[in-house]
Structures are given as C-alpha cells and as structure tokens.
Design a protein around this motif. Structure first.
Motif, mmCIF file in Angstrom:
data_model
loop_
_atom_site.group_PDB
_atom_site.id
_atom_site.type_symbol
_atom_site.label_atom_id
_atom_site.label_comp_id
_atom_site.label_asym_id
_atom_site.label_seq_id
_atom_site.Cartn_x
_atom_site.Cartn_y
_atom_site.Cartn_z
ATOM 1 N N ILE A 27 0.825 -1.208 0.000
ATOM 2 C CA ILE A 27 0.000 0.000 0.000
ATOM 3 C C ILE A 27 0.860 1.261 0.000
ATOM 4 N N LYS A 28 2.009 1.235 0.660
ATOM 5 C CA LYS A 28 2.879 2.419 0.670
ATOM 6 C C LYS A 28 3.362 2.736 -0.745
ATOM 7 N N ALA A 58 -7.201 16.696 -5.103
ATOM 8 C CA ALA A 58 -6.261 15.573 -5.094
ATOM 9 C C ALA A 58 -6.151 14.975 -3.692
ATOM 10 N N VAL A 59 -6.045 15.820 -2.679
ATOM 11 C CA VAL A 59 -5.956 15.344 -1.302
ATOM 12 C C VAL A 59 -7.256 14.646 -0.902
ATOM 13 N N ALA A 60 -8.396 15.215 -1.281
ATOM 14 C CA ALA A 60 -9.685 14.583 -0.972
ATOM 15 C C ALA A 60 -9.787 13.209 -1.635
ATOM 16 N N THR A 61 -9.301 13.103 -2.860
ATOM 17 C CA THR A 61 -9.317 11.816 -3.562
ATOM 18 C C THR A 61 -8.418 10.804 -2.864
ATOM 19 N N LEU A 62 -7.234 11.229 -2.437
ATOM 20 C CA LEU A 62 -6.321 10.322 -1.730
ATOM 21 C C LEU A 62 -6.900 9.864 -0.387
ATOM 22 N N ILE A 63 -7.557 10.769 0.318
ATOM 23 C CA ILE A 63 -8.184 10.405 1.594
ATOM 24 C C ILE A 63 -9.318 9.412 1.358
ATOM 25 N N ALA A 64 -10.140 9.671 0.333
ATOM 26 C CA ALA A 64 -11.236 8.749 0.011
ATOM 27 C C ALA A 64 -10.687 7.385 -0.395
ATOM 28 N N PHE A 65 -9.649 7.365 -1.218
ATOM 29 C CA PHE A 65 -9.045 6.104 -1.645
ATOM 30 C C PHE A 65 -8.524 5.324 -0.456
ATOM 31 N N SER A 66 -7.772 5.976 0.409
ATOM 32 C CA SER A 66 -7.173 5.254 1.538
ATOM 33 C C SER A 66 -8.235 4.743 2.499
ATOM 34 N N LEU A 68 -11.398 3.978 1.801
ATOM 35 C CA LEU A 68 -12.110 2.878 1.144
ATOM 36 C C LEU A 68 -11.244 1.631 1.044
ATOM 37 N N PHE A 69 -9.955 1.799 0.828
ATOM 38 C CA PHE A 69 -9.046 0.657 0.779
ATOM 39 C C PHE A 69 -8.987 -0.041 2.131
ATOM 40 N N ILE A 70 -8.874 0.733 3.200
ATOM 41 C CA ILE A 70 -8.820 0.158 4.546
ATOM 42 C C ILE A 70 -10.119 -0.581 4.864
ATOM 43 N N SER A 72 -12.226 -1.914 2.706
ATOM 44 C CA SER A 72 -12.266 -3.111 1.862
ATOM 45 C C SER A 72 -11.325 -4.179 2.386
ATOM 46 N N TYR A 73 -10.152 -3.795 2.811
ATOM 47 C CA TYR A 73 -9.157 -4.756 3.267
ATOM 48 C C TYR A 73 -9.564 -5.396 4.591
ATOM 49 N N SER A 74 -10.234 -4.633 5.454
ATOM 50 C CA SER A 74 -10.637 -5.200 6.743
ATOM 51 C C SER A 74 -11.695 -6.286 6.560
ATOM 52 N N GLY A 75 -12.446 -6.258 5.461
ATOM 53 C CA GLY A 75 -13.408 -7.317 5.177
ATOM 54 C C GLY A 75 -12.733 -8.656 4.945
ATOM 55 N N GLY A 76 -11.455 -8.656 4.647
ATOM 56 C CA GLY A 76 -10.702 -9.880 4.433
ATOM 57 C C GLY A 76 -10.344 -10.593 5.721
ATOM 58 N N ASN A 77 -10.687 -10.013 6.866
ATOM 59 C CA ASN A 77 -10.430 -10.657 8.148
ATOM 60 C C ASN A 77 -11.463 -11.742 8.447
ATOM 61 N N LEU A 78 -12.391 -11.925 7.560
ATOM 62 C CA LEU A 78 -13.423 -12.944 7.688
ATOM 63 C C LEU A 78 -12.799 -14.332 7.593
ATOM 64 N N LYS A 79 -13.272 -15.272 8.418
ATOM 65 C CA LYS A 79 -12.766 -16.646 8.398
ATOM 66 C C LYS A 79 -13.910 -17.606 8.661
ATOM 67 N N GLU A 80 -13.791 -18.807 8.111
ATOM 68 C CA GLU A 80 -14.696 -19.894 8.442
ATOM 69 C C GLU A 80 -13.850 -21.091 8.844
ATOM 70 N N ILE A 81 -14.138 -21.650 9.998
ATOM 71 C CA ILE A 81 -13.403 -22.803 10.500
ATOM 72 C C ILE A 81 -14.344 -24.001 10.465
#
Length: 163
Positions: A27-28, A58-66, A68-70, A72-81
């Motif tokens: 991401i960096k 540009a700054v508003a777009t970068l803030i929105a992107f970051s 939304l990315f966070i 979206s990425y936190s949804g990947g913490n889902l697990k099924e055992i």
C-alpha cells in the motif's frame, strides 16, 4: 485455505478465508505512485488559485481512496473454521468485526451440497445437517468451492465407513 488434523486422525480442521490479491505491505508503494500521479499535473499551477483547488481535490481523492481501501481490506479478516470429527461437524464463521456464528450437526447425517452453474451464485456450496442448511465459503471462487466440497465429502466418507 489451511488444513490440519491430529496424529490419530480423529478430527479434521479446515480454515477458509478470502483471497487477498493485494498485500498490505504494497500500500505504501501504491500510495506513493498515486501521490506522484496527482502532483505532476498540479505542479505547473502551484501557487495559483487553480493549483490550490486542484490540490484540495487531489488530497480529498487520496483520503477517500485510503479510507475505502482500509474498509475493503478489513473485510478480508473474515474466516470460516470447519471442524469434522466422528461425532460432529461444526462451522464457526468469524466476521470481520470479530462476531462468531456457529453451526453444528451430527457428522454421520451431514451432507455437502454444491448447486451447479446457472444459479445466482456459481457453484453455491452448502452443508446440510440438523434440519438446517448453511452456506459455506461465500467468499471463495467457484473452483475453490468445488475443491472444498470434494475435501469435505472425502473426510465425511472416511468417518462414515467402518474401519
């Protein structure tokens, strides 16, 4: 997908999680490329009111992107055992926010169902048992759901067959 069992083969465990095609460590790099991509067109206007306006967007777009990315990425913490032993099959779904949802059934009567193509979801995978049918691996690709079905069916056959 991660699988495990014990030495006596009296239980089997499978952990399912969504695929993450973009690793968080990248991401960096992506954010740096986006900053450069936004800065280059703004440089000729730097110091003018147009440059300030472009910089704000540009700054508003970068803030929105970051943000939304966070999200979206936190949804990947889902697990099924999925845990299968001779007496019981259980599925524990751990949501991204940490909530746990559990389902259990008798291993002998449990069945795996895979609904074919042409449905709303291709290769829709469910487990049936205890007068209930639950969805399994909703975040997996159709090919992965087929693979999971085969693995669970093989384990259930082993458990049901006399030794």
């Amino acid at each position: 997908m991660k699988e495990s069992g014990n030495k006596n083969n009296d239980f089997y465990q499978m952990v399912l999680w969504p695929n993450r095609s973009f690793e968080i460590k990248n991401i960096k790099f992506l954010f740096g490329i986006l900053c450069i991509g936004f800065a280059v067109p703004i440089l000729p206007f730097f110091g003018s009111s147009m440059g300030t306006l472009l910089l704000i967007f540009a700054v508003a777009t970068l803030i929105a992107f970051s943000s939304l990315f966070i999200q979206s990425y936190s949804g990947g913490n889902l697990k099924e055992i999925v845990r299968i032993d001779p007496k019981e099959i259980s599925v524990t779904r751990i949501e991204a926010n940490g909530d746990k949802i559990s389902w259990k059934a008798n291993s002998y009567w449990a069945r795996v169902k895979l609904y074919p193509e042409g449905q709303v979801v291709e290769n829709y995978l469910t487990l049936v048992g205890g007068n209930r049918e639950i969805e399994l691996g909703s975040f997996l690709s159709p090919e992965e759901r087929t693979l999971v079905r085969i693995k669970i069916e093989n384990i259930l056959k082993k458990i049901k067959s006399p030794v």
